[in-house]
Write an enzyme that holds these catalytic residues in place. Structure first.
Site, PDB file in Angstrom:
ATOM      1  N   ASP A 193     -42.605  17.847 -43.068  1.00 17.27           N
ATOM      2  CA  ASP A 193     -41.212  18.465 -42.635  1.00 17.27           C
ATOM      3  C   ASP A 193     -40.322  18.868 -43.807  1.00 17.27           C
ATOM      4  OD1 ASP A 193     -39.015  19.886 -41.403  1.00 17.27           O
ATOM      5  OD2 ASP A 193     -39.059  17.962 -39.930  1.00 17.27           O
ATOM      6  N   HIS A 366     -34.239  16.802 -37.444  1.00 21.33           N
ATOM      7  CA  HIS A 366     -35.237  16.633 -38.774  1.00 21.33           C
ATOM      8  C   HIS A 366     -34.399  15.764 -39.877  1.00 21.33           C
ATOM      9  CE1 HIS A 366     -37.236  20.288 -37.385  1.00 21.33           C
ATOM     10  NE2 HIS A 366     -36.057  20.826 -36.933  1.00 21.33           N
TER      11      HIS A 366
HETATM   12 ZN   LIG Z   1     -40.453  23.068 -35.981  1.00 16.84          ZN
HETATM   13 ZN   LIG Z   2     -39.084  20.774 -33.476  1.00 16.50          ZN
END
Ligand SMILES: [Zn+2]
Ligand SMILES: [Zn+2]
Length: 553
Positions: A193, A366
């Site tokens: 990510d 995130h």
């Molecule tokens: Zn995502």
């Molecule tokens: Zn997500």
């Protein structure tokens, strides 16, 4: 003798949204995530944007399974379309909440025969030449799994969306020890990510948001409306907990909010005390200082509950001075304008607005730069291909990898459609495959040419009506004679009785919208479009293009 592994991203690179990755080994295919994106403001008439998965059309027989990392739309949203368009029914795996959300999507799309199977953290499933293990990570939705896909050549780890939250609300942090174990065994490729690669340090723990929300709420004397992502079940829990502490009740407003809370409660992710919930229709009669309304619309979405409240046309909630709207979310890139517009409308009504800029009432799902480095160090991969980010963040993710000591030659900044090919000798990008966007317009799936072609076909056959209406900003009522302009319409001329009747239909549509207290331009326009199109079809069995233009004065 090991073969060649191909890792082909069909979406999620050079953009935030529509994540989809295809892994191929020995002629077999495993897909991880089938996400969608919402259309940009200039993509008029488009409902959803999907990854272009044409590459899979000739390979349907090779698809062994689909694994979904978590229940966010940018990872799961395209699932029904992929299944229907490719006419496949492979095994589908994911966490319990993810699969409950998949089930409800598949049912909505009448794919009732397609089964889904949930995995627990640590479970392994065989899919063709791959052994696929689910690893629990923390994110802004429960049951988020990374997948480690192992073939003879080695292990590819797709992280999905994650943060290293040491105190998550559900008390189940990321399985760091398993990540470290995999690192020791040797990871061939890490696809991680990149969303917050541009933010230094560590993300805020979700558990710190609860007390801040409570603090913010305690300063409010009137009614409180909180908006967050409906799928952020932990946030919903924190709002409920704060409400309980402050002696307020909670009303859930917005279809996806009610749906997600329902699924979340059934799976035990959210606990709402008996008697805590107030029905939407009871809101108006409930004392303001005793109520918190949890609403969808944190992204300024056109038909969302909060946006309708801001425009004064929500069925159950009339906002007024003394109300405080708490944004427990930040706009996803691209949504800033819609969010600002909503906020300004709220101020116009006289409400107070609190956003994460004024108080730390939101934590990103995130990980920030240090968390990305931690993932890299734990898993110690031979090769790195950053995913889930625009080009800038993918590049920054690459720099973080270099910073922790990964050789620049082992870092691959990819693109949608660009396969990374790995064999015993090394890794390199292969020839690009078809990738891009396809669009969903109503129930039809097509590319942009299909949409343009359909428009031209309509224009050439039946012409175009442009309806210009002027409505009052205060009352939503029509304040001037609507104007109807037409071009290339073969079945009508200016003097026709049809034009008189059509004008009547336009006036009728506007009056109905005013009566229903609709003041949002988009909504008035879309009703005007539907009413005029229906009228023309009923009278003449024709489908001209109808362009409503509503001006506010
Ligand atoms: Zn995502
Ligand atoms: Zn997500």
């Amino acid at each position: 003798m090991a073969g060649k592994l191909r890792v082909l991203p069909l979406g999620g690179l050079g953009e935030i949204g529509k994540n989809m990755t295809v892994l191929e080994y020995e002629g077999s295919i495993v897909i991880v995530d089938t996400g969608l994106r919402f259309p940009a403001p200039d993509q008029l008439g488009i409902d959803l944007v999907l990854p272009d998965f044409a590459y899979l059309r000739d390979r349907v027989d090779d698809i062994e399974a689909i694994f979904i990392t978590h229940g966010h739309e940018d990872h799961i949203g395209a699932l029904p379309y992929v299944l229907r368009e490719l006419d496949i029914a492979p095994p589908i795996y994911g966490g319990p909440l993810t699969m409950a959300m998949a089930r409800s999507k598949l049912d909505e799309h009448k794919l009732k025969d397609q089964s889904v199977e949930y995995m627990r953290p640590g479970d392994v499933r065989t899919a063709g030449p791959f052994e696929v293990e689910a690893i629990k990570l923390a994110h802004s939705i429960p049951d988020m799994y990374a997948y480690a896909l192992t073939c003879d050549l080695g292990t590819t780890l797709l992280t999905g969306d994650y943060k290293f939250d040491q105190t998550p609300v559900d008390g189940v942090p990321a399985d760091i020890s398993r990540l470290a174990e995999l690192g020791n065994e040797g990871i061939l490729l890490l696809c991680g990510d990149s969303t917050n690669a541009d933010r230094s340090g560590w993300s805020l723990s979700e558990s710190l948001v609860g007390p801040k929300l409570e603090e913010t709420f305690s300063r409010c004397e009137g009614r409180i409306v909180v908006t967050s992502f409906a799928s952020n079940i932990h946030r919903v829990q924190q709002v409920v907990d704060a409400a309980e502490l402050l002696g307020r009740k909670v009303a859930l407003v917005g279809r996806s909010m009610r749906k997600n809370v329902n699924i979340g409660s059934q799976l035990g992710h959210i606990h709402i005390p008996e008697g805590m919930l107030v029905e939407p229709r009871e809101i108006q009669d409930f004392p303001d200082h005793k109520l918190i309304i949890l609403s969808t619309g944190s992204q300024g979405e056109p038909l969302s509950a909060l946006r309708r409240m801001a425009h004064g046309d929500h069925q159950h909630v009339r906002l007024h001075k003394g109300d405080t709207i708490v944004f427990s979310a930040t706009p996803v890139p691209g949504n800033e304008r819609a969010v600002n517009d909503t906020i300004d409308r709220l101020f116009h009504i006289g409400a107070d607005v609190v956003t994460p800029r004024e108080a730390p009432i939101h934590a990103s799902g995130h990980g920030y730069a240090e968390e990305i480095k931690l993932m890299l160090n734990l898993t110690n991969p031979r090769y790195v291909m950053p995913v889930h980010g625009d080009y800038k963040r993918i590049k920054l993710h690459g720099e973080l990898a270099e910073a922790v000591g990964i050789e620049p030659e082992a870092i691959f900044s990819g693109d949608n459609g660009l396969p990374l090919e790995i064999d015993a000798d090394g890794a390199s990008f292969g020839e690009p495959e078809q990738a891009g966007m396809i669009f969903v317009d109503g129930l039809d799936v097509g590319d942009i040419e299909d949409v343009a072609l359909r428009d031209r076909r309509m224009l050439s056959a039946d012409g175009i009506f442009i309806v210009v209406a002027t409505v009052s900003e205060q009352s939503g009522r029509s304040v001037a004679e609507p104007e109807i302009i037409f071009r290339g319409v073969p079945f009508v001329d200016e003097e026709d009785q049809f034009m008189v009747d059509l004008r009547g239909a336009v006036i009728g549509s506007l009056a109905r919208s005013a009566q229903d207290d609709i003041r949002e331009i988009d909504l008035i326009q879309s009703r005007l479009h539907d009413d005029v199109a229906a009228f023309v079809y009923k009278k003449r069995k024709r489908r001209p293009m109808v362009l409503p233009v509503v001006v506010e004065v």
